[in-house]
Scaffold this motif. Structure first.
Motif, PDB file in Angstrom:
ATOM      1  N   SER A   1       0.825  -1.212   0.000  1.00  0.00           N
ATOM      2  CA  SER A   1       0.000   0.000   0.000  1.00  0.00           C
ATOM      3  C   SER A   1       0.860   1.263   0.000  1.00  0.00           C
ATOM      4  O   SER A   1       0.444   2.300  -0.494  1.00  0.00           O
ATOM      5  CB  SER A   1      -0.934  -0.003   1.221  1.00  0.00           C
ATOM      6  N   LYS A   2       2.067   1.147   0.534  1.00  0.00           N
ATOM      7  CA  LYS A   2       2.924   2.336   0.556  1.00  0.00           C
ATOM      8  C   LYS A   2       3.352   2.748  -0.859  1.00  0.00           C
ATOM      9  O   LYS A   2       3.593   3.903  -1.131  1.00  0.00           O
ATOM     10  CB  LYS A   2       4.195   2.057   1.382  1.00  0.00           C
TER      11      LYS A   2
ATOM     12  N   LYS B   1       2.765  11.127  -1.116  1.00  0.00           N
ATOM     13  CA  LYS B   1       2.653  10.682   0.265  1.00  0.00           C
ATOM     14  C   LYS B   1       1.799   9.412   0.248  1.00  0.00           C
ATOM     15  O   LYS B   1       0.798   9.355  -0.475  1.00  0.00           O
ATOM     16  CB  LYS B   1       1.884  11.761   1.033  1.00  0.00           C
ATOM     17  N   HIS B   2       2.185   8.390   1.020  1.00  0.00           N
ATOM     18  CA  HIS B   2       1.277   7.236   1.034  1.00  0.00           C
ATOM     19  C   HIS B   2       0.109   7.535   1.962  1.00  0.00           C
ATOM     20  O   HIS B   2       0.202   8.365   2.861  1.00  0.00           O
ATOM     21  CB  HIS B   2       1.999   5.931   1.356  1.00  0.00           C
ATOM     22  N   ILE B   3      -1.009   6.884   1.694  1.00  0.00           N
ATOM     23  CA  ILE B   3      -2.255   7.244   2.365  1.00  0.00           C
ATOM     24  C   ILE B   3      -2.431   6.498   3.681  1.00  0.00           C
ATOM     25  O   ILE B   3      -2.808   7.077   4.685  1.00  0.00           O
ATOM     26  CB  ILE B   3      -3.474   6.927   1.456  1.00  0.00           C
ATOM     27  N   PHE B   4      -2.172   5.198   3.638  1.00  0.00           N
ATOM     28  CA  PHE B   4      -2.533   4.373   4.793  1.00  0.00           C
ATOM     29  C   PHE B   4      -1.347   4.071   5.694  1.00  0.00           C
ATOM     30  O   PHE B   4      -0.232   3.873   5.219  1.00  0.00           O
ATOM     31  CB  PHE B   4      -3.151   3.054   4.337  1.00  0.00           C
ATOM     32  N   ASN B   5      -1.635   4.011   6.962  1.00  0.00           N
ATOM     33  CA  ASN B   5      -0.657   3.490   7.903  1.00  0.00           C
ATOM     34  C   ASN B   5      -0.489   2.010   7.551  1.00  0.00           C
ATOM     35  O   ASN B   5      -1.467   1.259   7.572  1.00  0.00           O
ATOM     36  CB  ASN B   5      -1.173   3.644   9.332  1.00  0.00           C
ATOM     37  N   PRO B   6       0.719   1.605   7.188  1.00  0.00           N
ATOM     38  CA  PRO B   6       0.874   0.249   6.644  1.00  0.00           C
ATOM     39  C   PRO B   6       0.325  -0.859   7.540  1.00  0.00           C
ATOM     40  O   PRO B   6      -0.487  -1.670   7.095  1.00  0.00           O
ATOM     41  CB  PRO B   6       2.387   0.111   6.495  1.00  0.00           C
ATOM     42  N   SER B   7       0.728  -0.890   8.821  1.00  0.00           N
ATOM     43  CA  SER B   7       0.273  -2.038   9.611  1.00  0.00           C
ATOM     44  C   SER B   7      -1.222  -1.951   9.906  1.00  0.00           C
ATOM     45  O   SER B   7      -1.909  -2.977   9.943  1.00  0.00           O
ATOM     46  CB  SER B   7       1.092  -2.210  10.887  1.00  0.00           C
TER      47      SER B   7
ATOM     48  N   THR C   1       0.331   7.953  15.394  1.00  0.00           N
ATOM     49  CA  THR C   1       1.356   8.994  15.329  1.00  0.00           C
ATOM     50  C   THR C   1       2.225   8.964  14.076  1.00  0.00           C
ATOM     51  O   THR C   1       3.028   9.860  13.878  1.00  0.00           O
ATOM     52  CB  THR C   1       2.324   8.853  16.523  1.00  0.00           C
ATOM     53  N   ASP C   2       2.046   7.938  13.244  1.00  0.00           N
ATOM     54  CA  ASP C   2       2.873   7.829  12.043  1.00  0.00           C
ATOM     55  C   ASP C   2       2.873   9.164  11.274  1.00  0.00           C
ATOM     56  O   ASP C   2       1.862   9.567  10.706  1.00  0.00           O
ATOM     57  CB  ASP C   2       2.312   6.701  11.168  1.00  0.00           C
ATOM     58  N   PRO C   3       4.011   9.874  11.226  1.00  0.00           N
ATOM     59  CA  PRO C   3       4.023  11.247  10.709  1.00  0.00           C
ATOM     60  C   PRO C   3       3.679  11.348   9.224  1.00  0.00           C
ATOM     61  O   PRO C   3       3.304  12.411   8.751  1.00  0.00           O
ATOM     62  CB  PRO C   3       5.469  11.711  10.962  1.00  0.00           C
ATOM     63  N   LYS C   4       3.794  10.232   8.506  1.00  0.00           N
ATOM     64  CA  LYS C   4       3.535  10.309   7.072  1.00  0.00           C
ATOM     65  C   LYS C   4       2.053  10.216   6.734  1.00  0.00           C
ATOM     66  O   LYS C   4       1.653  10.529   5.623  1.00  0.00           O
ATOM     67  CB  LYS C   4       4.281   9.172   6.356  1.00  0.00           C
ATOM     68  N   THR C   5       1.245   9.768   7.658  1.00  0.00           N
ATOM     69  CA  THR C   5      -0.155   9.542   7.300  1.00  0.00           C
ATOM     70  C   THR C   5      -1.108  10.387   8.136  1.00  0.00           C
ATOM     71  O   THR C   5      -2.264  10.026   8.327  1.00  0.00           O
ATOM     72  CB  THR C   5      -0.517   8.049   7.435  1.00  0.00           C
ATOM     73  N   ILE C   6      -0.620  11.516   8.659  1.00  0.00           N
ATOM     74  CA  ILE C   6      -1.507  12.414   9.404  1.00  0.00           C
ATOM     75  C   ILE C   6      -1.430  13.800   8.770  1.00  0.00           C
ATOM     76  O   ILE C   6      -0.469  14.106   8.074  1.00  0.00           O
ATOM     77  CB  ILE C   6      -1.103  12.489  10.902  1.00  0.00           C
ATOM     78  N   PRO C   7      -2.454  14.636   8.979  1.00  0.00           N
ATOM     79  CA  PRO C   7      -2.442  15.971   8.360  1.00  0.00           C
ATOM     80  C   PRO C   7      -1.230  16.789   8.821  1.00  0.00           C
ATOM     81  O   PRO C   7      -0.760  16.643   9.950  1.00  0.00           O
ATOM     82  CB  PRO C   7      -3.742  16.601   8.853  1.00  0.00           C
ATOM     83  N   ASN C   8      -0.751  17.672   7.947  1.00  0.00           N
ATOM     84  CA  ASN C   8       0.423  18.488   8.266  1.00  0.00           C
ATOM     85  C   ASN C   8       0.090  19.633   9.222  1.00  0.00           C
ATOM     86  O   ASN C   8       0.875  20.001  10.071  1.00  0.00           O
ATOM     87  CB  ASN C   8       1.008  19.076   6.974  1.00  0.00           C
ATOM     88  N   HIS C   9      -1.085  20.221   9.013  1.00  0.00           N
ATOM     89  CA  HIS C   9      -1.476  21.390   9.787  1.00  0.00           C
ATOM     90  C   HIS C   9      -1.837  20.981  11.214  1.00  0.00           C
ATOM     91  O   HIS C   9      -2.632  20.065  11.433  1.00  0.00           O
ATOM     92  CB  HIS C   9      -2.672  22.054   9.107  1.00  0.00           C
TER      93      HIS C   9
END
Lengths: 492, 294
Positions: B103-104, B112-118, B210-218
């Motif tokens: 999925s990544k 940016k990947h959408i889903f938290n992998p696990s 908390t995965d920083p890649k899959t949460i909003p930036n703002h």
């Protein structure tokens, strides 16, 4: 060494099975009714539930009533009484088991023939109940339904507030245990109804037996739980609960408490067969303490579908028949579907599967360790499990050949291991078993003194005294050395 | 030195803590150690990463350095699966690990990947195959665990500067539970304490959401997004009796993230360097991080 496998009958932990249950008993006399152990059969598929409750009480059973919180108003068709024997059969079948093996004489190449030890079934204590008072309608408490099922008069009550419900119970002559009050309000606000059971003396007189049959209720609700909090109200300290669960998919597990497997496949000394009940009782208590007293213990899990031949290894009683399963509430067997069984609309898709997975969970709870009711989930876990303990009979006869001497030496080592295992499992020092070991010496098939359990315990306890703390000393030295090295290298 | 190097990448901390949790479960909580399952998760994840990186990876970086940098993330996902997802079937385990990693590479918007992998792997295995399950009760609710998980979790998130995520979720979820259980239903306090001190909930709050890649930036958008997850998860858990509701809601809420990022402009997440890291190293890590599938 060839071994012959034999089966010894399961010995029910009768001391633990003085049944009680998940509701609370309301006594009309002084509240001496206590419930210590309960057995419940849970059947769950989708949102459909069948719960069968087996009750047993301690104390004077005169003037008794029972209150169980239920999620929906039950109709007359949703309640029935079932054969008490079902509980006995399920218990016998899924109880922790003792397995026997026989050693072969290395000097003779001969071994004993299989023999089946008699089943040591103990009957569950019987339930004797009598008497009940009048019930009057009160405004704060609404009687949602009222009917006669078998020997029971049944009322389904809903209440607006706990004080009204309490008043109602008091006015109708029921004494509520003081601790029950803290849970009545949450139950009422969670929109639970109260299922109140009393004995109809007239109907009961028509029955030949003098005990009350288990009551079975069925309903559709996404909640898969057992309300134990009310049951804590009138119990002395710790209560045991055995849950026999049947599903189509796999094991059930508790979702709000930890699940642990009871210790299994352990080799234990021969003399344990004399008192397997006490052994298992000790083992359970030790494990329960080790797991911080708030776990669900798994004692048995197997696919018991009638089409599946192997239900255990070894089996200690006849497998529950399809009829037993249907009695237990497994409605999908025997061509019965939920709508035959009840008038509840069958909204869910029924895949027609005839699979039955049996899970036996054993809880020991008290108010301090169990703040919440038991919540469950059905998992697709189909792995099998059984609580199984192994005893091994020694070879008999002349052991003067070389192989025979070697065998005796090995036997001694093996028995030492068994004794150590026994001490670990039961949390009781090896010496506490000396009496049992000595009593057993006469019956031991192997008369060589060095291999006797009592002799081994004696020498093992002497060895322990001589034990020097080398392990701890070397570990400390290692840690200090490691820290010094890191300090030297500037890492810390 | 070696230890200092280790501290530069917060992911190593996460791996360390996850391995502590798994060992704790096996040795102290006496879980049945399913080694075949853990091996399947790790092996499938690593092979999937190697293959996808080979065919779909950014070619401007050397294959070996891409792999070296992405392996810690793969290990984190594998640990995530090992800690939360159970199954009897090796194929289901492999599928969950494959879905996590694939999925990544396959589900990406704006790089940016959408889903938290696990989380995605867990949800796919549980809800689509029906042959895997999640054991919310496996951690029990000992106070020691609560303390341990919180502290360790705290360090991890402060390292990646996303404590707001954990607190917004956990605070909202706990507040709703408190209102429902204590104020409305009137259960005693220990009832509530048991509900919020389950290891699974804390693990989710500190290590998954908390995965920083899959949460909003703002920041504000992120806090609101976490609160939304908490509200929906609370509803499903309390009124629909669903187990593992937070994970499901997280997966369902993640497709909203690109939209939220579009509406609330903010600088994308960057790994902030530990003091020992120089500017050049920081730039490298962030360039790599923002361009690779980790």
């Amino acid at each position: 060494m060839k071994m012959k496998k034999l089966i010894l009958g399961a010995v029910v932990i009768s001391s633990l099975l003085l049944m009680s249950f998940c509701g609370f008993y309301v006594s009309k006399a002084d509240g001496t009714l206590k419930n210590k152990t309960s057995q419940v059969i849970l059947v769950r598929d989708g949102n459909k539930n069948v719960i069968t409750m087996y009750n047993d009480f301690k104390g004077d059973t005169k003037d008794f009533a029972m209150v169980v919180p239920v999620p929906v108003v039950l109709k007359k068709e949703d309640v029935k009484v079932v054969d008490q024997g079902v509980f006995q059969r399920l218990n016998d079948y899924s109880a922790p088991r003792l397995v026997e093996y026989w050693d072969q004489n290395p000097c003779q190449g001969y071994y004993n023939e299989d023999k089946m030890a008699p089943m040591a079934n103990k009957s569950l204590s019987e339930v004797v109940v009598s008497g009940y008072g009048n019930v009057r309608k009160k405004e704060t408490v609404k009687i949602e339904a009222q009917y006669l099922i078998g020997e029971y008069d049944i009322l389904i009550l809903s209440a607006k507030g706990s004080s009204g419900f309490k008043t109602w119970l008091n006015e109708n002559g029921y004494k509520i245990p003081a601790n029950a009050e803290e849970v009545l309000d949450p139950y009422i606000k969670s929109n639970l109804k109260f299922f109140v059971v009393k004995v109809n003396e007239k109907e009961k007189a028509k029955l030949a037996n003098n005990f009350l049959r288990p009551i079975q209720i069925k309903f559709t609700s996404p909640k898969f739980m057992l309300p134990i909090r009310l049951g804590m109200a009138n119990a002395d300290g710790d209560q045991d609960l055995i849950v026999y669960a049947f599903t189509r998919k796999g094991r059930i597990e508790c979702t709000n408490y930890r699940n642990a497997n009871i210790a299994t496949d352990k080799n234990i000394p021969l003399f344990v067969q004399k008192n397997f009940n006490a052994f298992y009782g000790n083992l359970f208590t030790t494990q329960w303490k080790k797991e911080d007293k708030n776990v669900a213990f798994l004692e048995y899990a197997w696919d018991v579908s009638p089409q599946n031949y192997y239900h255990c290894d070894p089996c200690i009683a006849t497998a529950p028949s399809a009829q037993d399963l249907v009695q237990s509430g497994v409605w999908w067997l025997n061509g019965k579907d939920w709508s035959d069984y009840s008038d509840v609309d069958d909204e869910e898709y029924d895949n027609g599967s005839k699979n039955v997975h049996f899970t036996r969970l054993h809880f020991r709870y008290n108010r301090n360790s169990f703040a919440q009711d038991l919540m469950f989930q059905v998992t697709p876990n189909t792995e099998t499990f059984q609580a199984r303990y192994v005893i091994t009979h020694p070879a008999q006869g002349d052991m003067s050949c070389d192989a025979g001497k070697k065998y005796l030496k090995e036997l001694r080592e093996r028995r030492k291991k068994e004794l150590k295992e026994l001490a670990v499992l039961t949390g009781k020092d090896m010496n506490t078993w000396q009496e049992d070991a000595m009593a057993f010496a006469d019956e031991d098939e192997q008369k060589n003194e060095a291999t006797q359990y009592a002799t081994i315990i004696d020498s093992a306890s002497k060895e322990e005294e001589n034990h020097s703390p080398i392990g701890i000393l070397s570990l400390t030295a290692l840690m200090l050395g490691g820290a010094g090295l890191m300090r030297y290298k500037g890492m810390i | 030195m070696f230890l200092q190097k280790l501290f530069k990448d917060a992911r190593y901390f996460q791996i360390l803590f996850q391995s502590i949790f798994l060992s704790y479960g096996i040795y102290f909580l006496h879980w049945k150690a399913e080694w075949w399952l853990y091996i399947t998760y790790f092996a499938t994840s690593i092979i999937t990463q190697l293959a996808f990186e080979y065919f779909l990876g950014k070619k401007e970086f050397a294959y070996s350095s891409r792999i070296a940098f992405s392996i810690p993330s793969v290990i984190i996902s594998s640990f995530g699966l090992s800690l939360l997802l159970k199954t009897n079937d090796v194929e289901i385990a492999a599928l969950a690990a494959f879905v996590s990693i694939a999925s990544k590479f396959l589900v990406r918007i704006n790089g940016k990947h959408i889903f938290n992998p696990s989380a995605l792997g867990i949800i796919t295995a549980i809800f689509l195959t029906g042959k895997a399950w999640f054991s919310p009760g496996q951690w029990g609710s000992g106070a020691v665990i609560l303390f341990g998980v919180c502290c360790l979790g705290f360090i991890v998130v402060t390292r990646v500067q996303k404590l707001d995520t954990s607190l917004a979720f956990l605070g909202t979820f706990a507040a709703l539970l408190f209102i429902r259980q204590i104020i409305y239903l009137g259960w005693p306090l220990d009832f509530f304490v048991q509900s919020i001190s389950t290891g699974s909930l804390l693990l989710f709050s500190f290590f998954m959401i908390t995965d920083p890649k899959t949460i909003p930036n703002h920041t504000i958008a992120r806090v609101l997004w976490c609160m939304l997850i908490a509200v929906v998860a609370f509803y499903l858990a309390t009124f629909k009796f669903m187990n593992g509701a937070p994970i499901l809601v997280l997966v369902l809420a993640q497709p909203l993230v690109p939209l939220i990022d579009k509406l609330f402009k903010a600088k994308p997440f960057e790994w902030k360097p530990a003091s020992a890291m120089n500017k050049k190293e920081t730039r490298f890590i962030n360039t790599v991080y923002n361009n690779l599938s980790i």
